[in-house]
Design a protein around this motif. Structure first.
Motif, short mmCIF file in Angstrom:
data_model
loop_
_atom_site.label_atom_id
_atom_site.label_comp_id
_atom_site.label_asym_id
_atom_site.label_seq_id
_atom_site.Cartn_x
_atom_site.Cartn_y
_atom_site.Cartn_z
N LEU A 167 0.57 -3.69 -1.76
CA LEU A 167 1.06 -3.24 -0.46
C LEU A 167 1.39 -4.42 0.43
N THR A 168 2.61 -4.44 0.95
CA THR A 168 2.99 -5.45 1.92
C THR A 168 2.91 -4.85 3.30
N CYS B 273 24.45 -1.42 2.96
CA CYS B 273 25.80 -1.04 3.37
C CYS B 273 26.65 -0.61 2.19
N THR B 274 26.42 -1.22 1.05
CA THR B 274 27.30 -0.96 -0.07
C THR B 274 26.89 0.24 -0.89
N GLY B 275 25.57 0.61 -0.80
CA GLY B 275 25.08 1.75 -1.57
C GLY B 275 25.12 1.50 -3.06
N THR B 276 25.00 0.25 -3.49
CA THR B 276 25.06 -0.07 -4.90
C THR B 276 23.81 0.41 -5.62
N SER B 277 23.93 0.53 -6.92
CA SER B 277 22.80 1.01 -7.70
C SER B 277 21.67 -0.01 -7.75
N ALA B 278 21.98 -1.30 -7.43
CA ALA B 278 20.95 -2.33 -7.45
C ALA B 278 19.81 -1.98 -6.52
N ALA B 279 20.14 -1.47 -5.33
CA ALA B 279 19.10 -1.10 -4.36
C ALA B 279 18.31 0.09 -4.86
N SER B 280 19.01 1.11 -5.33
CA SER B 280 18.31 2.33 -5.75
C SER B 280 17.43 2.09 -6.97
N ASP B 281 17.76 1.06 -7.75
CA ASP B 281 16.97 0.77 -8.94
C ASP B 281 15.75 -0.09 -8.65
N GLU B 282 15.65 -0.66 -7.46
CA GLU B 282 14.51 -1.50 -7.12
C GLU B 282 13.22 -0.68 -7.08
N LYS B 283 12.14 -1.28 -7.53
CA LYS B 283 10.85 -0.59 -7.52
C LYS B 283 10.14 -0.90 -6.21
N VAL B 284 10.73 -0.42 -5.12
CA VAL B 284 10.18 -0.69 -3.80
C VAL B 284 10.53 0.47 -2.87
N VAL B 285 9.69 0.70 -1.88
CA VAL B 285 9.97 1.69 -0.84
C VAL B 285 9.45 1.12 0.47
N THR B 286 10.27 1.21 1.51
CA THR B 286 9.91 0.64 2.82
C THR B 286 9.58 1.76 3.79
N VAL B 287 8.42 1.65 4.42
CA VAL B 287 7.92 2.67 5.35
C VAL B 287 7.85 2.07 6.76
N TYR B 288 8.49 2.72 7.71
CA TYR B 288 8.32 2.41 9.12
C TYR B 288 7.39 3.49 9.68
N SER B 289 6.28 3.09 10.29
CA SER B 289 5.30 4.09 10.70
C SER B 289 4.63 3.77 12.03
N ALA B 290 4.30 4.83 12.75
CA ALA B 290 3.41 4.72 13.91
C ALA B 290 2.04 4.27 13.43
N ASP B 291 1.30 3.59 14.29
CA ASP B 291 -0.02 3.10 13.91
C ASP B 291 -1.04 4.23 13.88
N GLY B 292 -2.14 3.99 13.17
CA GLY B 292 -3.24 4.96 13.13
C GLY B 292 -3.72 5.31 11.75
N LEU B 293 -2.83 5.31 10.76
CA LEU B 293 -3.21 5.71 9.42
C LEU B 293 -3.57 4.54 8.52
N LYS B 294 -3.32 3.32 9.00
CA LYS B 294 -3.70 2.11 8.26
C LYS B 294 -5.06 1.67 8.77
N THR C 117 3.16 4.91 -9.94
CA THR C 117 4.62 4.84 -10.08
C THR C 117 5.16 3.44 -10.36
N GLY C 118 4.37 2.41 -10.04
CA GLY C 118 4.88 1.04 -10.14
C GLY C 118 5.80 0.66 -9.01
N ILE C 119 5.91 1.52 -8.01
CA ILE C 119 6.79 1.26 -6.85
C ILE C 119 5.98 0.58 -5.76
N GLU C 120 6.42 -0.58 -5.31
CA GLU C 120 5.72 -1.33 -4.27
C GLU C 120 6.05 -0.75 -2.89
N LEU D 224 7.54 9.07 -2.63
CA LEU D 224 6.40 8.79 -1.76
C LEU D 224 6.08 9.99 -0.87
N LEU D 225 7.10 10.66 -0.35
CA LEU D 225 6.86 11.85 0.46
C LEU D 225 6.18 12.94 -0.36
#
Length: 352
Positions: free
Chosen positions: A2-3, A24-45, A64-67, A282-283
């Motif tokens: 977790l970062t 911006c490009t919507g290339t498959s390179a992004a969708s294939d990355e094993k990563v998910v970025t979460v923007y969140s309000a504080d409180g659950l960490k 899942t192996g997804i960071e 993740l959802l």
């Protein structure tokens, strides 16, 4: 691994580079990355890495192996950031408190997605258009220092006492979700905008000043730097594990009963998310029965799924805490429509 970035500092250069090149490009390179970025309000960490997010993200990564890359701030702050990045989307999942999740929807920042298990979430706790779903239920509240102020105040009016001068603070409405909740609850308890603003104008004489993040107030209360602050049940209940002088209470108008309202952590899939598939996974994971059972036991909150009824010690204590408190339902459509005017009225009344 977790970062975690706190507060809303820029994401690492590598993340900015990878998402910036692909969003911006919507290339498959992004969708294939094993990563998910979460923007969140504080409180659950968790303050010590022991919160609900810590457990859920760790379990999700193992399964899942997804960071998970995590960025935290106030609810309004997170929505504003997502809005600024609309043409170059960085986040995949956005988690905020009301009314900011509704605001994110009305700004076109979210795309419809009904996570697995969302059919077990009550209708009031999810968007009719499927743009967001609550993942952790929660309630607005206040905290007090149990050592310096053993008996919690019971009414709003008590907070006007000069003994609270520079010993009281609430997070900034319009920036923090819990801060905005102060205005919402005051308008309910005092019977409208005008009497609520008249009260908050008086209260300003005791208020220390602005705070963009509600979670920063609990350590100040625990240490006795201030005696009273706003918060929410889940966050403060979880913080009390490492802050022994925190007590949760719910203000009432003089002569009335203590009140609160639901202030859930609501999550949505960001429109044009660079890793939308991972965001959906993740959802789904957040609303899985396993994760929902951990909401109380690990996170000190209330499950969003109505079919999950935990009986752990935290769940029992939370139920007892809510006894005798009237729970009202704000008109979120009105608040979403008129939020700017309510915040402007608060600024004018308090000179903020």
């Amino acid at each position: 691994m977790l970062t975690y970035a706190k507060p809303v500092a820029a994401l690492t250069g590598a993340l900015l580079l990878t998402t910036g090149l692909t969003a911006c490009t919507g290339t498959s390179a992004a969708s294939d990355e094993k990563v998910v970025t979460v923007y969140s309000a504080d409180g659950l960490k968790g303050e010590k890495g022991d919160g609900w997010y810590d457990r859920v993200f760790e379990d999700f990564e193992k399964q899942t192996g997804i960071e998970v890359k995590y960025v935290e701030g106030g609810s309004g702050e997170m929505v504003q950031r997502a809005a600024r990045e609309k043409r170059n989307t960085q986040a995949d999942v956005l988690v905020t408190l009301p009314p900011f999740i509704q605001q994110a929807g009305s700004k076109g920042l979210l795309q419809p997605y009904a996570p697995k298990g969302s059919d077990r979430v009550n209708g009031a706790d999810k968007a009719a258009d499927g743009s967001w779903t609550s993942v952790v239920n929660n309630y607005f509240g206040f905290i007090h220092n149990t050592k310096e102020l053993p008996k919690a105040p019971t009414t709003w009016e008590e907070l006007l006492d000069p003994k609270f001068e520079n010993k009281l603070q609430y997070s900034t409405p319009g920036v923090a979700g819990d801060g905005t909740a102060v205005v919402i609850k005051a308008m309910h308890d005092f019977g409208g905008q005008e009497p609520a603003m008249a009260y908050l104008k008086k209260l300003q004489a005791n208020n220390v000043g602005p705070s963009s993040s509600t979670s920063k107030l609990a350590p100040k209360v625990d240490k006795g730097e201030i005696l009273v602050a706003n918060g929410d049940v889940q966050m403060n209940f979880a913080q009390a594990k490492s802050m022994p002088h925190l007590g949760i209470w719910f203000p009432a108008k003089r002569g009335g009963k203590p009140t609160t309202f639901a202030l859930p952590y609501a999550a949505g899939l960001v429109k044009d998310a660079p890793h939308a598939g991972n965001g959906r996974k993740l959802l789904d994971f957040m609303l899985s029965e396993q994760a929902q059972r951990q909401v109380s036991a690990v996170g000190g909150g209330f499950p969003a799924r109505a079919d999950v009824r935990p009986t752990d010690a935290n769940a029992v204590a939370l139920a007892k805490l809510m006894e005798g408190v009237d729970v009202f339902e704000p008109d979120w459509a009105d608040i979403d429509k008129n939020l700017t005017s309510y915040i402007d009225a608060w600024k004018s009344a308090t000179g903020s």
